[in-house]
Design a protein around this motif. Structure first.
Motif, PDB file in Angstrom:
ATOM      1  N   ASN A   2      93.964  -6.254  11.201  1.00 54.67           N
ATOM      2  CA  ASN A   2      94.315  -5.188  10.035  1.00 54.67           C
ATOM      3  C   ASN A   2      93.403  -4.137  10.149  1.00 54.67           C
ATOM      4  OD1 ASN A   2      96.234  -6.772   8.625  1.00 54.67           O
ATOM      5  ND2 ASN A   2      94.724  -8.273   7.920  1.00 54.67           N
ATOM      6  N   ARG A 189      94.350   5.801  18.027  1.00 54.20           N
ATOM      7  CA  ARG A 189      94.861   4.876  18.693  1.00 54.20           C
ATOM      8  C   ARG A 189      93.931   4.432  19.713  1.00 54.20           C
ATOM      9  NH1 ARG A 189      99.748   1.625  18.109  1.00 54.20           N
ATOM     10  NH2 ARG A 189     100.205   0.197  19.671  1.00 54.20           N
ATOM     11  N   GLN A 193      91.550   1.188  20.235  1.00 54.26           N
ATOM     12  CA  GLN A 193      91.598   0.153  21.253  1.00 54.26           C
ATOM     13  C   GLN A 193      90.348   0.184  22.090  1.00 54.26           C
ATOM     14  OE1 GLN A 193      95.360   1.742  22.645  1.00 54.26           O
ATOM     15  NE2 GLN A 193      96.630   0.052  21.929  1.00 54.26           N
ATOM     16  N   GLN A 237     100.702   5.881  11.335  1.00 53.47           N
ATOM     17  CA  GLN A 237     101.928   5.513  12.076  1.00 53.47           C
ATOM     18  C   GLN A 237     101.530   5.007  13.347  1.00 53.47           C
ATOM     19  OE1 GLN A 237     104.798   8.756  11.979  1.00 53.47           O
ATOM     20  NE2 GLN A 237     105.780   8.025  10.094  1.00 53.47           N
ATOM     21  N   GLU A 238     100.400   5.705  13.716  1.00 56.54           N
ATOM     22  CA  GLU A 238      99.800   5.585  15.249  1.00 56.54           C
ATOM     23  C   GLU A 238      99.240   4.083  15.151  1.00 56.54           C
ATOM     24  OE1 GLU A 238      99.817   6.892  18.283  1.00 56.54           O
ATOM     25  OE2 GLU A 238     101.180   8.239  17.562  1.00 56.54           O
ATOM     26  N   GLU A 240     100.000   1.333  13.797  1.00 59.34           N
ATOM     27  CA  GLU A 240     100.972   0.327  13.044  1.00 59.34           C
ATOM     28  C   GLU A 240     101.129  -0.699  14.566  1.00 59.34           C
ATOM     29  OE1 GLU A 240     104.657   1.750  12.054  1.00 59.34           O
ATOM     30  OE2 GLU A 240     103.996   2.685  10.095  1.00 59.34           O
ATOM     31  N   GLY A 241     100.909  -1.811  14.275  1.00 61.79           N
ATOM     32  CA  GLY A 241     101.322  -3.024  15.108  1.00 61.79           C
ATOM     33  C   GLY A 241     100.124  -3.195  16.071  1.00 61.79           C
ATOM     34  N   LEU A 242      98.976  -2.723  15.684  1.00 59.42           N
ATOM     35  CA  LEU A 242      97.725  -2.882  16.286  1.00 59.42           C
ATOM     36  C   LEU A 242      97.002  -4.154  15.830  1.00 59.42           C
ATOM     37  CD1 LEU A 242      95.801   0.516  16.630  1.00 59.42           C
ATOM     38  CD2 LEU A 242      96.900  -0.793  18.422  1.00 59.42           C
TER      39      LEU A 242
END
Length: 242
Positions: A2, A189, A193, A237-238, A240-242
């Motif tokens: 999260n 993002r 990362q 949005q960027e 999302e999914g991380l």
């Protein structure tokens, strides 16, 4: 994982948009373009009445660095007390000595004050004006600061990635490290990362002019900055999914 997105807000409008679009925490201030100064009590009270996500407040009485006179320090200490009394979830501050080291006594007093209210003590980008980040962050850890906002001693997080990587590697289990400065939807993002962090800070602002401005678009006197809905939406949005 999260990811917490903290937005830099200097208006009720920015606070409402931040929560509506999905930001997770607000740093409330005045004068974003000036790097952030202490917000008004009225703004904090209104924001707390309408916003459910945490709101931490800047405590900074002026521009011009982070070495303060005794009267300036006393002013900020009183501001900090008022902000905490009015419901701030934390206070954001930074005190340095003339040699660029952390001012231990003043920092300790703000940490003690915040923790007395069971709220967070956050050291802001005054940290990026220190000369020895290792010594500085170890001082903040000893003083029990909860979080430090930093761009890795550079103008932007992108430029300070190497220092941030080192700080996170050595100290992330002892203090929260919050990357901030120059983060937007185009690099958020990559930064998350690369640094493997679970929180970032951004202003996501866009320049605009107030209604009734008497200046043309080529003039700057009435230019001000507010969160751009598209900017923040794209950033969220960027991740999302991380």
């Amino acid at each position: 994982m999260n990811i917490i997105i903290e937005t830099m807000c200097d208006s009720l409008r920015d606070c409402i948009i931040s929560e509506k679009l999905g930001a997770h925490r607000i740093e409330l201030n005045s004068g974003t373009k000036l790097g952030g100064l202490t917000p008004s009590v009225g703004l904090l009270k209104l924001a707390k009445s309408k916003i459910k996500i945490p709101i931490v407040t800047m405590v900074r009485c002026r521009l011009g660095g982070f070495v303060y006179t005794e009267t300036e320090y006393q002013t900020m200490l009183e501001d900090a007390r008022i902000m905490l009394e009015k419901g701030a979830d934390g206070i954001v501050f930074g005190f340095l000595n003339e040699d660029g080291t952390i001012h231990i006594e003043r920092t300790k007093s703000f940490v003690t004050l915040a923790h007395a209210y069971q709220k967070e003590a956050i050291f802001h980008r005054a940290f990026d004006r220190t000369h020895d980040p290792k010594k500085a962050i170890e001082t903040l850890i000893e003083l029990k600061v909860d979080r430090v906002l930093t761009s890795g001693l550079k103008e932007t997080v992108t430029e300070g990635l190497d220092t941030l990587i080192s700080l996170i590697h050595h100290y992330q289990d002892k203090i929260e490290i919050l990357p901030g400065a120059g983060i937007d939807h185009e690099n958020i993002r990559h930064i998350i990362q690369t640094l493997k962090v679970d929180q970032v800070h951004g202003s996501f602002k866009e320049a605009t002019y107030p209604l009734g401005s008497t200046f043309s678009k080529d003039d700057a006197p009435e230019l001000y900055y507010q969160i751009g809905e598209d900017n923040l939406k794209k950033a969220l949005q960027e991740i999302e999914g991380l």
